[in-house]
Design a protein around this motif. Structure first.
Motif, PDB file in Angstrom:
ATOM      1  N   LEU A  65      32.114 -50.327 -25.115  1.00  0.00           N
ATOM      2  CA  LEU A  65      32.692 -49.020 -26.213  1.00  0.00           C
ATOM      3  C   LEU A  65      32.239 -49.104 -27.549  1.00  0.00           C
ATOM      4  N   GLY A  66      31.518 -50.626 -27.670  1.00  0.00           N
ATOM      5  CA  GLY A  66      29.998 -50.468 -28.953  1.00  0.00           C
ATOM      6  C   GLY A  66      30.514 -51.188 -29.902  1.00  0.00           C
ATOM      7  N   VAL A  67      32.155 -52.162 -29.479  1.00  0.00           N
ATOM      8  CA  VAL A  67      32.652 -52.934 -30.750  1.00  0.00           C
ATOM      9  C   VAL A  67      32.338 -54.071 -30.115  1.00  0.00           C
ATOM     10  N   ASN A  68      32.049 -54.704 -29.803  1.00  0.00           N
ATOM     11  CA  ASN A  68      31.846 -55.853 -29.362  1.00  0.00           C
ATOM     12  C   ASN A  68      31.027 -56.957 -31.388  1.00  0.00           C
ATOM     13  N   ASP A  69      30.884 -56.755 -31.826  1.00  0.00           N
ATOM     14  CA  ASP A  69      29.911 -57.048 -33.260  1.00  0.00           C
ATOM     15  C   ASP A  69      31.035 -56.571 -34.274  1.00  0.00           C
ATOM     16  N   LYS A  70      31.619 -55.173 -34.147  1.00  0.00           N
ATOM     17  CA  LYS A  70      32.913 -55.281 -34.970  1.00  0.00           C
ATOM     18  C   LYS A  70      33.654 -55.096 -35.908  1.00  0.00           C
ATOM     19  N   PRO A  71      34.492 -55.742 -36.633  1.00  0.00           N
ATOM     20  CA  PRO A  71      35.041 -56.856 -37.199  1.00  0.00           C
ATOM     21  C   PRO A  71      36.639 -56.178 -36.891  1.00  0.00           C
ATOM     22  N   ASP A  72      37.768 -57.252 -36.465  1.00  0.00           N
ATOM     23  CA  ASP A  72      38.859 -56.550 -35.987  1.00  0.00           C
ATOM     24  C   ASP A  72      39.639 -55.539 -36.886  1.00  0.00           C
ATOM     25  N   ALA A  73      39.492 -53.997 -36.648  1.00  0.00           N
ATOM     26  CA  ALA A  73      40.471 -53.837 -37.581  1.00  0.00           C
ATOM     27  C   ALA A  73      41.927 -53.753 -37.765  1.00  0.00           C
ATOM     28  N   LEU A  74      42.756 -54.465 -36.691  1.00  0.00           N
ATOM     29  CA  LEU A  74      44.177 -54.322 -37.200  1.00  0.00           C
ATOM     30  C   LEU A  74      44.207 -56.034 -37.290  1.00  0.00           C
ATOM     31  N   ARG A  75      43.244 -56.426 -37.961  1.00  0.00           N
ATOM     32  CA  ARG A  75      43.835 -58.179 -38.221  1.00  0.00           C
ATOM     33  C   ARG A  75      44.181 -58.114 -39.568  1.00  0.00           C
TER      34      ARG A  75
ATOM     35  N   LEU B 288      27.001 -53.315 -15.984  1.00  0.00           N
ATOM     36  CA  LEU B 288      27.909 -53.529 -16.333  1.00  0.00           C
ATOM     37  C   LEU B 288      29.726 -52.140 -16.388  1.00  0.00           C
ATOM     38  N   ARG B 289      28.663 -51.298 -16.382  1.00  0.00           N
ATOM     39  CA  ARG B 289      30.292 -50.022 -16.241  1.00  0.00           C
ATOM     40  C   ARG B 289      30.190 -50.179 -14.460  1.00  0.00           C
ATOM     41  N   LYS B 290      28.609 -50.188 -14.428  1.00  0.00           N
ATOM     42  CA  LYS B 290      29.383 -50.445 -12.088  1.00  0.00           C
ATOM     43  C   LYS B 290      30.362 -51.262 -12.077  1.00  0.00           C
ATOM     44  N   ALA B 291      30.017 -52.323 -12.348  1.00  0.00           N
ATOM     45  CA  ALA B 291      30.678 -53.746 -11.787  1.00  0.00           C
ATOM     46  C   ALA B 291      32.426 -53.778 -11.917  1.00  0.00           C
ATOM     47  N   VAL B 292      32.591 -52.501 -13.942  1.00  0.00           N
ATOM     48  CA  VAL B 292      33.804 -52.766 -14.064  1.00  0.00           C
ATOM     49  C   VAL B 292      34.530 -51.715 -13.116  1.00  0.00           C
ATOM     50  N   ARG B 293      33.749 -50.595 -12.163  1.00  0.00           N
ATOM     51  CA  ARG B 293      34.776 -49.654 -11.677  1.00  0.00           C
ATOM     52  C   ARG B 293      34.660 -50.532 -10.491  1.00  0.00           C
ATOM     53  N   GLU B 294      33.873 -50.941  -9.735  1.00  0.00           N
ATOM     54  CA  GLU B 294      33.859 -52.037  -8.551  1.00  0.00           C
ATOM     55  C   GLU B 294      34.895 -52.542  -8.480  1.00  0.00           C
ATOM     56  N   GLY B 295      36.199 -53.378  -9.946  1.00  0.00           N
ATOM     57  CA  GLY B 295      36.632 -54.464  -9.790  1.00  0.00           C
ATOM     58  C   GLY B 295      36.115 -55.749  -9.363  1.00  0.00           C
TER      59      GLY B 295
ATOM     60  N   ARG C 141      37.485 -59.248 -19.083  1.00  0.00           N
ATOM     61  CA  ARG C 141      37.352 -57.724 -19.098  1.00  0.00           C
ATOM     62  C   ARG C 141      37.829 -57.344 -20.804  1.00  0.00           C
ATOM     63  N   PRO C 142      38.720 -57.651 -21.753  1.00  0.00           N
ATOM     64  CA  PRO C 142      38.570 -57.384 -23.068  1.00  0.00           C
ATOM     65  C   PRO C 142      36.559 -57.442 -23.744  1.00  0.00           C
ATOM     66  N   ASP C 143      36.041 -58.546 -23.159  1.00  0.00           N
ATOM     67  CA  ASP C 143      34.309 -58.853 -23.647  1.00  0.00           C
ATOM     68  C   ASP C 143      34.089 -58.035 -22.567  1.00  0.00           C
ATOM     69  N   ALA C 144      34.502 -57.036 -21.258  1.00  0.00           N
ATOM     70  CA  ALA C 144      33.672 -55.913 -21.091  1.00  0.00           C
ATOM     71  C   ALA C 144      33.540 -55.312 -21.912  1.00  0.00           C
ATOM     72  N   TRP C 145      35.284 -54.727 -21.734  1.00  0.00           N
ATOM     73  CA  TRP C 145      35.534 -53.306 -22.973  1.00  0.00           C
ATOM     74  C   TRP C 145      34.307 -53.299 -23.947  1.00  0.00           C
TER      75      TRP C 145
END
Length: 113
Positions: A51-61, A29-36, A43-47
């Motif tokens: 970043l390891g936050v895909n299963d975390k609650p939305d802190a800004l909610r 996934l990192r390589k695919a992001v670097r290669e565009g 892109r939001p899903d990739a990040w």
């Protein structure tokens, strides 16, 4: 008649989908992001995955977005000073200063600083 660009596009979409499936291979996934190769819509899903936050609650909610701390004028002034030193374009400077004020205010509220 088969349009090869359609086949290649479908194949590319499938390979991108595979990067997000199940237990994703973060190196790939990192390589695919670097290669565009990651489409803007994914892109939001990739990040989040990288970043390891895909299963975390939305802190800004729960944040109301109000810039209303007791020392808000000082926060605003400091953010303006920093952006003036770093950025030349006045339109960009105003936008970045506003974002910085929001970030600092959110951090202070979240950490009860």
């Amino acid at each position: 008649f088969v349009n090869m660009s359609d086949v290649e596009e479908k194949s590319s979409e499938d390979s991108i989908d595979a990067l997000f499936a199940g237990n994703p291979n973060l190196d790939a996934l990192r390589k695919a992001v670097r290669e565009g190769r990651i489409p803007d819509s994914r892109r939001p899903d990739a990040w989040k995955l990288l970043l390891g936050v895909n299963d975390k609650p939305d802190a800004l909610r729960g944040w109301d977005g109000a810039l209303d701390l007791e020392n808000q004028p000082q926060i605003n002034e400091e953010c303006i000073k920093v952006t003036q030193r770093l950025i030349d374009d006045s339109e960009t400077k105003d936008r970045v200063s506003g974002h910085a004020q929001s970030i600092v205010t959110y951090f202070c509220k979240a950490r009860a600083v």
